[in-house]
Design a protein around this motif. Structure first.
Motif, short mmCIF file in Angstrom:
data_model
loop_
_atom_site.label_atom_id
_atom_site.label_comp_id
_atom_site.label_asym_id
_atom_site.label_seq_id
_atom_site.Cartn_x
_atom_site.Cartn_y
_atom_site.Cartn_z
N GLY A 54 -3.19 5.06 -2.41
CA GLY A 54 -2.56 4.99 -1.09
C GLY A 54 -2.66 6.32 -0.39
O GLY A 54 -3.02 7.32 -0.99
N THR A 55 -2.34 6.32 0.89
CA THR A 55 -2.39 7.57 1.62
C THR A 55 -1.34 8.53 1.08
O THR A 55 -0.27 8.14 0.65
CB THR A 55 -2.13 7.32 3.11
OG1 THR A 55 -0.89 6.64 3.25
CG2 THR A 55 -3.24 6.50 3.72
N ALA A 61 -2.00 6.35 8.07
CA ALA A 61 -2.93 5.40 7.46
C ALA A 61 -4.33 5.50 8.02
O ALA A 61 -5.28 5.08 7.39
CB ALA A 61 -2.40 3.98 7.65
N ARG A 204 -8.63 -1.16 -0.01
CA ARG A 204 -7.24 -0.90 -0.35
C ARG A 204 -6.72 -1.88 -1.39
O ARG A 204 -5.77 -1.58 -2.12
CB ARG A 204 -6.37 -0.94 0.92
CG ARG A 204 -6.67 0.21 1.87
CD ARG A 204 -5.78 0.21 3.09
NE ARG A 204 -6.12 1.32 3.98
CZ ARG A 204 -5.64 2.55 3.86
NH1 ARG A 204 -4.79 2.83 2.89
NH2 ARG A 204 -6.02 3.50 4.70
N SER A 205 -7.32 -3.06 -1.47
CA SER A 205 -6.90 -4.07 -2.43
C SER A 205 -7.58 -3.92 -3.78
O SER A 205 -7.31 -4.67 -4.72
CB SER A 205 -7.20 -5.47 -1.88
OG SER A 205 -8.60 -5.61 -1.63
N SER A 278 -9.55 -1.07 6.31
CA SER A 278 -9.24 -1.76 5.06
C SER A 278 -9.76 -1.00 3.85
O SER A 278 -9.50 -1.39 2.71
CB SER A 278 -9.85 -3.17 5.07
OG SER A 278 -11.27 -3.13 4.94
N HIS A 280 -10.30 3.01 1.88
CA HIS A 280 -9.74 4.36 1.85
C HIS A 280 -10.32 5.13 0.68
O HIS A 280 -10.95 4.58 -0.22
CB HIS A 280 -8.21 4.32 1.76
CG HIS A 280 -7.66 3.75 0.49
ND1 HIS A 280 -6.39 4.01 0.04
CD2 HIS A 280 -8.22 2.92 -0.44
CE1 HIS A 280 -6.18 3.38 -1.10
NE2 HIS A 280 -7.25 2.71 -1.41
N VAL A 282 -10.18 7.21 -2.74
CA VAL A 282 -9.35 7.19 -3.94
C VAL A 282 -9.78 8.32 -4.87
O VAL A 282 -10.93 8.74 -4.87
CB VAL A 282 -9.44 5.83 -4.67
CG1 VAL A 282 -8.84 4.73 -3.82
CG2 VAL A 282 -10.87 5.49 -5.04
#
Length: 348
Positions: A54-55, A61, A204-205, A278, A280, A282
């Motif tokens: 997550g951010t 975001a 993100r999922s 959607s 990001h 990691v």
């Protein structure tokens, strides 16, 4: 030099592109030629599908961590003799044979990307090439040729940047190109104008958490001829690499479910995350990668002249051309505590 980040709100430059496209429309107002790609490694044939972090606290975001100076957790490369690969020739305003060649031609031929949002891409509203790298191209061209210089942009795939320079199809390449010890055997570089680091981009999922065991068995996309490919050839963490000609093609494949994650420079990933919220970044950056302007090994006077331009480009702190370009293109998409250009390193 360090420039403290201003707290003033910056106006956005428009709605981010939500879905990436493989090639943006060409415009007649700017001459763009394409250097064909060759020797592209084939993508793995496995058809299995797969769809982070997550951010960080305090990071909105639509912004991703990045670096004008890369984050210190990653290691900076050193060459076999212990030298910094970003070490370049001291700046000079003298016009040697390479500078005279450009002036006699009356134009500067530059290898660029037209698909890297924020860095080198076609503005869909104007059809013009634009971005952080393109601003820098114009500064160099104006120094060499004066006001309103003629610039010939050639779009080059990642794996054709060095061949285009060696064959003198371009005078230089300004295309988020990392300075590495290996590349110094083939091309000359200016001093660094930005720093980034290899990082993983994932939906993100996705269960992918970074460059770790969560990649095992998954399809990991990157551009052929990139520093990411070099890393993956040494250790892919069990991932199955997929190589493409242009880094943006990885985002398209990610959106289509044809790959599970992307490895790319954190700075390029900032543009891709801006195009598609959607996805990001990691994990942490794996490397410290300085971006430089690449030129032919025989064009030492041009290297020195470009380094003079970069000295001027950095000068002025908050009021420098570098900061103006950063604020225009990157400030609202990258989280950098103290944005500033890398300090130049000279080897002579």
């Amino acid at each position: 030099m360090r420039a403290a980040r201003t707290g003033a709100a910056r106006a956005r430059r428009g709605t981010p592109i939500a879905v990436a496209v493989g090639g943006l429309a060409l415009a007649a107002s700017v001459l763009v030629q394409t250097v064909p790609a060759t020797g592209l490694p084939p993508a793995p044939a496995d058809p299995s599908a797969g769809t982070g972090r997550g951010t960080a606290a305090g990071v909105s975001a639509d912004r991703v961590p990045g670096a004008g100076r890369a984050r210190p957790a990653a290691e900076r490369e050193r060459c076999a003799d212990g030298s910094d690969p970003a070490g370049s020739l001291r700046p000079s305003a003298e016009a040697g044979p390479a500078v005279r060649r450009v002036r006699e031609a009356g134009r500067l031929v530059v290898g660029v990307d037209q698909n890297s949002y924020l860095w080198g891409y076609r503005d869909p509203s104007s059809g013009r090439l634009t971005g952080f790298d393109i601003d820098l191209v114009r500064a160099v061209a104006e120094d060499l040729l004066g006001k309103d210089p003629e610039i010939v942009y050639k779009t080059v795939p990642t794996d054709q940047r060095i061949p285009a320079i060696e064959r003198r199809e371009v005078d230089m390449v300004v295309r988020t190109m990392s300075i590495t010890c290996e590349r110094l055997a083939d091309v000359a570089f200016s001093t660094a104008y930005f720093e980034a680091g290899q990082q993983i981009l994932a939906p993100r999922s996705s269960p992918v958490t970074g460059f770790d065991g969560s990649l095992s068995g998954r399809r990991l996309c990157t551009a052929a001829g990139s520093t990411a490919q070099t890393l993956l050839e040494k250790d892919a963490r069990g991932a199955r690499p997929v190589y493409v000609r242009h880094q943006l093609d990885c985002l398209v494949r990610l959106q289509l479910g044809e790959v599970d994650a992307v490895m790319t420079d954190s700075a390029l990933a900032a543009g891709q995350a801006a195009q598609d919220p959607s996805v990001h970044l990691v994990g942490e950056p794996l490397t410290v990668e300085p971006y430089g302007i690449a030129m032919n090994l025989g064009d030492e006077d041009l290297v020195r002249r470009v380094n003079k331009v970069l000295d001027d480009y950095r000068r002025g702190g908050e009021d420098s051309p570098w900061m103006a370009a950063y604020n225009r293109w990157l400030a609202d998409k990258m989280e950098i505590a103290e944005p500033a250009p890398p300090d130049p390193v000279y080897r002579d």
